[in-house]
Design a protein around this motif. Structure first.
Motif, PDB file in Angstrom:
ATOM      1  N   ARG A   1      -3.905  -4.320  -0.530  1.00 53.59           N
ATOM      2  CA  ARG A   1      -2.596  -3.680   0.118  1.00 53.59           C
ATOM      3  C   ARG A   1      -1.842  -3.905  -0.927  1.00 53.59           C
ATOM      4  O   ARG A   1      -0.535  -4.586  -0.401  1.00 53.59           O
ATOM      5  CB  ARG A   1      -2.408  -4.385   1.429  1.00 53.59           C
ATOM      6  CG  ARG A   1      -3.708  -4.428   2.619  1.00 53.59           C
ATOM      7  CD  ARG A   1      -4.273  -3.107   2.608  1.00 53.59           C
ATOM      8  NE  ARG A   1      -3.360  -2.073   3.041  1.00 53.59           N
ATOM      9  CZ  ARG A   1      -3.510  -0.666   2.466  1.00 53.59           C
ATOM     10  NH1 ARG A   1      -4.454  -0.506   1.560  1.00 53.59           N
ATOM     11  NH2 ARG A   1      -2.682  -0.023   2.746  1.00 53.59           N
TER      12      ARG A   1
ATOM     13  N   GLY B   1       0.854  -1.239   0.075  1.00 47.25           N
ATOM     14  CA  GLY B   1      -0.135  -0.118  -0.041  1.00 47.25           C
ATOM     15  C   GLY B   1       1.008   1.286   0.099  1.00 47.25           C
ATOM     16  O   GLY B   1       2.032   1.199   0.496  1.00 47.25           O
ATOM     17  N   THR B   2       0.487   2.226  -0.500  1.00 49.04           N
ATOM     18  CA  THR B   2       0.954   3.469  -0.266  1.00 49.04           C
ATOM     19  C   THR B   2       1.673   3.812   0.785  1.00 49.04           C
ATOM     20  O   THR B   2       2.737   4.468   1.115  1.00 49.04           O
ATOM     21  CB  THR B   2       0.170   4.814  -1.123  1.00 49.04           C
ATOM     22  OG1 THR B   2      -0.167   4.464  -2.295  1.00 49.04           O
ATOM     23  CG2 THR B   2       0.660   6.024  -0.917  1.00 49.04           C
TER      24      THR B   2
ATOM     25  N   SER C   1      -4.950   0.651  -4.799  1.00 49.62           N
ATOM     26  CA  SER C   1      -6.014   0.857  -3.622  1.00 49.62           C
ATOM     27  C   SER C   1      -7.238   1.553  -4.375  1.00 49.62           C
ATOM     28  O   SER C   1      -8.469   1.455  -4.012  1.00 49.62           O
ATOM     29  CB  SER C   1      -5.672   1.655  -2.523  1.00 49.62           C
ATOM     30  OG  SER C   1      -4.650   0.852  -1.846  1.00 49.62           O
TER      31      SER C   1
ATOM     32  N   TYR D   1      -3.046  13.802   3.245  1.00 49.54           N
ATOM     33  CA  TYR D   1      -3.251  12.564   3.535  1.00 49.54           C
ATOM     34  C   TYR D   1      -2.855  11.745   4.864  1.00 49.54           C
ATOM     35  O   TYR D   1      -1.736  11.939   5.138  1.00 49.54           O
ATOM     36  CB  TYR D   1      -2.461  11.745   2.195  1.00 49.54           C
ATOM     37  CG  TYR D   1      -2.479  10.163   2.512  1.00 49.54           C
ATOM     38  CD1 TYR D   1      -3.933   9.436   2.532  1.00 49.54           C
ATOM     39  CD2 TYR D   1      -1.494   9.199   1.865  1.00 49.54           C
ATOM     40  CE1 TYR D   1      -3.734   8.227   2.562  1.00 49.54           C
ATOM     41  CE2 TYR D   1      -1.381   8.185   2.069  1.00 49.54           C
ATOM     42  CZ  TYR D   1      -2.473   7.429   2.322  1.00 49.54           C
ATOM     43  OH  TYR D   1      -2.864   6.124   2.096  1.00 49.54           O
TER      44      TYR D   1
HETATM   45  C1  LIG Z   1      -3.361  10.597  -0.993  1.00 52.15           C
HETATM   46  C2  LIG Z   1      -3.596   9.060  -1.178  1.00 52.15           C
HETATM   47  N1  LIG Z   1      -2.603   8.440  -1.521  1.00 52.15           N
HETATM   48  C3  LIG Z   1      -2.983   7.004  -1.520  1.00 52.15           C
HETATM   49  C4  LIG Z   1      -4.000   6.419  -1.250  1.00 52.15           C
HETATM   50  C5  LIG Z   1      -3.793   4.963  -1.136  1.00 52.15           C
HETATM   51  O1  LIG Z   1      -3.517   4.409   0.098  1.00 52.15           O
HETATM   52  P1  LIG Z   1      -3.172   2.851   0.529  1.00 52.15           P
HETATM   53  O2  LIG Z   1      -2.344   2.487  -0.775  1.00 52.15           O
HETATM   54  O3  LIG Z   1      -2.298   2.661   1.602  1.00 52.15           O
HETATM   55  O4  LIG Z   1      -4.313   2.084   0.552  1.00 52.15           O
HETATM   56  C6  LIG Z   1      -4.910   7.125  -0.635  1.00 52.15           C
HETATM   57  C7  LIG Z   1      -6.239   6.164  -0.017  1.00 52.15           C
HETATM   58  O5  LIG Z   1      -7.026   6.939   0.460  1.00 52.15           O
HETATM   59  C8  LIG Z   1      -4.808   8.323  -0.573  1.00 52.15           C
HETATM   60  O6  LIG Z   1      -5.841   9.156  -0.029  1.00 52.15           O
END
Ligand SMILES: Cc1ncc(COP(=O)(O)O)c(C=O)c1O
Length: 511
Positions: A356, A210-211, A348, A239
């Motif tokens: 994830r 995940g990001t 995501s 974020y």
């Molecule tokens: C700004 C931003 N980046 C990335 C993501 C994706 O996050 P992740 O890959 O951890 O689910 C989100 C999810 O809401 C987000 O709002």
């Protein structure tokens, strides 16, 4: 917009009549989730109208979330719609009242579907208004907090094929590569070349959980390389999960204001002139959550500042696939000539946050790339290999691209629905509607976002307060963030009704 078949699209009342009839039949329970509709050809023949009329009606119903159409398969009533759902307003056909949304699984009965098809045919030749069904007494809670895309819109055939590929992958008596499955990394690199204007070498692509995990990895790599807590600039508002992930990995964060063009590079330069930062994290394609798009000029200014100061720019490209208005702006990574950008993307928003899985594309300059690889290797693999195989399959076969084409159309409809119902109405402003899958609704009066969120929750609709995204209190206007990725058009209508009822005129204070 894709059409199921060819032929002219009749814009007269006939299309509206077919649309109104199908909606009414879903409302009164004649058609339930999963029921097949007649083919466009069969229904057109039955009604004596051009096939394009029925194609246009099905397109509209699909866009509004009432039915699902797939090339080569019968159109079906969408999952999640059930008797008593509110009627959308986008068709311009004045029918129905707002009602609660129930989610009721339904069995497909081929016999009844045939009967339904005939009934659609019988009724659709008129454009009479249709009576609505009374609201059920206890509407279901509608979760409109941002972060949930239209997961269920993926073609079941494609989804199953991907997981069959994962199950069929040869078993091995070895551990996974911590940098990620080579097949997935290669697909990601190819995909970026096609869609984001830069094609990295496969060795620069690293898989993350995940990001947020990717950002925590970057913070850890910086900490190890620098031998101290890294200072990282972040957008304010911005974020939250990303901030949490970086502080947990030992980073110190500095909030930088954003304006209508995204992160304010001049403010960044002033803020860091005396106390430099080691990295800055930005969402240039669709600032999260306010939605501004960083123009090319400011992108160049940011990259020039980064090159001058030796700072890494982390580009969080979380929902660039859903650009709606305006011409596409190149990714920072595509404009980067000195190797300062570390690009992060993931699945995501495009597919399913439960997987994830995200990826980093390491910068070509400096030593940060090596440090990230070392940190990734030390942490070990975080995304289960079958998930990676399935994702590689979805990318390789074009299934993800097809899915994106389909949900893009739905999201565009939802944004238009929000703009039509909210923007400029009673002093409200709808923002972030140029792309992505969330909207921000702000007001200028003294009503607090928390009070509006609580009122909406009491009416069964969950949204997030904009001030939850702030680094420094007061950086965001009064407003709420509403995710529409997983909502049907009737569900969104209900959420907007509740929002309009919860915010007093012009945002006068809420008791
Ligand atoms: C700004 C931003 N980046 C990335 C993501 C994706 O996050 P992740 O890959 O951890 O689910 C989100 C999810 O809401 C987000 O709002």
């Amino acid at each position: 917009m894709d059409q199921i078949g060819g032929g002219p699209v009749d814009q007269s009342g006939k299309t509206a009549g077919v649309v109104a009839r199908v909606r009414a039949m879903v409302q009164d329970g004649t058609l339930t989730a999963g029921d097949a509709l007649p083919s466009t050809r069969a229904l057109a023949a039955e009604l004596g109208v051009a096939r394009g009329t029925v194609v246009a009606a099905y397109e509209q119903l699909d866009g509004e979330g009432w039915i699902r159409t797939r090339q080569g398969a019968a159109a079906r009533v969408a999952a999640g719609v059930a008797p008593g759902v509110a009627v959308g307003v986008t068709a311009g056909v004045a029918v129905g009242v707002t009602a609660g949304v129930a989610v009721a699984p339904a069995r497909v009965t081929p016999r009844r579907s045939r009967e339904s098809a005939t009934a659609v045919g019988r009724a659709a030749s008129t454009t009479e208004p249709v009576d609505a069904v009374p609201a059920p007494s206890a509407p279901a809670v509608l979760d409109c907090r941002p972060g949930i895309p239209a997961v269920t819109a993926i073609a079941t055939r494609d989804w199953r094929a991907a997981w069959r590929a994962a199950a069929d992958a040869p078993l091995r008596n070895t551990l996974s590569d911590p940098l990620g499955l080579p097949g997935l990394r290669a697909q990601v690199a190819a995909q970026l070349g096609l869609s984001r204007g830069f094609a990295p070498a496969v060795g620069r692509v690293v898989v993350a959980g995940g990001t947020s995990e990717a950002l925590s990895l970057v913070a850890e790599a910086l900490r190890v390389r620098l031998g101290r807590a890294p200072r990282i600039a972040v957008e304010d508002p911005g974020y939250r999960s990303g901030r949490r992930a970086m502080t947990s990995a030992g980073a110190e964060l500095v909030g930088v204001r954003v304006d209508d063009d995204g992160l304010d590079v001049d403010a960044l330069a002033v803020l860091t002139a005396t106390e430099p930062v080691d990295a800055v994290v930005v969402t240039p394609t669709h600032q999260y959550p306010l939605g501004s798009v960083m123009p090319v000029g400011r992108r160049h200014a940011l990259l020039a500042w980064a090159a001058r100061t030796g700072t890494t720019v982390v580009e969080d490209d979380y929902d660039s696939e859903f650009r709606h208005r305006g011409s596409p702006v190149p990714a920072l990574a595509a404009l980067d000539t000195v190797g300062t950008v570390l690009h992060v993307g993931g699945f995501s928003k495009t597919l399913d946050p439960r997987l994830r899985c995200a990826y980093l594309v390491l910068p070509t300059g400096g030593r940060l790339g090596e440090a990230v690889v070392a940190a990734r290797t030390a942490r070990g693999p975080v995304v289960a290999e079958p998930v990676q195989v399935a994702l590689a399959h979805l990318l390789r076969t074009g299934a993800l691209r097809r899915h994106l084409g389909r949900v893009r159309r739905d999201y565009t409809h939802r944004r238009e629905q929000i703009a039509a119902r909210i923007d400029g109405v009673r002093g409200l402003e709808a923002r972030a509607l140029n792309g992505g899958l969330h909207a921000v609704v702000t007001w200028s009066g003294p009503a607090t976002a928390r009070a509006v969120v609580a009122r909406m929750a009491a009416a069964g609709v969950l949204v997030s307060a904009l001030d939850e995204y702030e680094v420094d209190p007061g950086s965001a206007p009064a407003g709420v963030v509403l995710g529409y990725g997983a909502l049907t058009s009737p569900q969104l209508d209900r959420a907007l009704d509740v929002l309009l009822a919860a915010v007093p005129d012009g945002g006068a204070s809420v008791s």
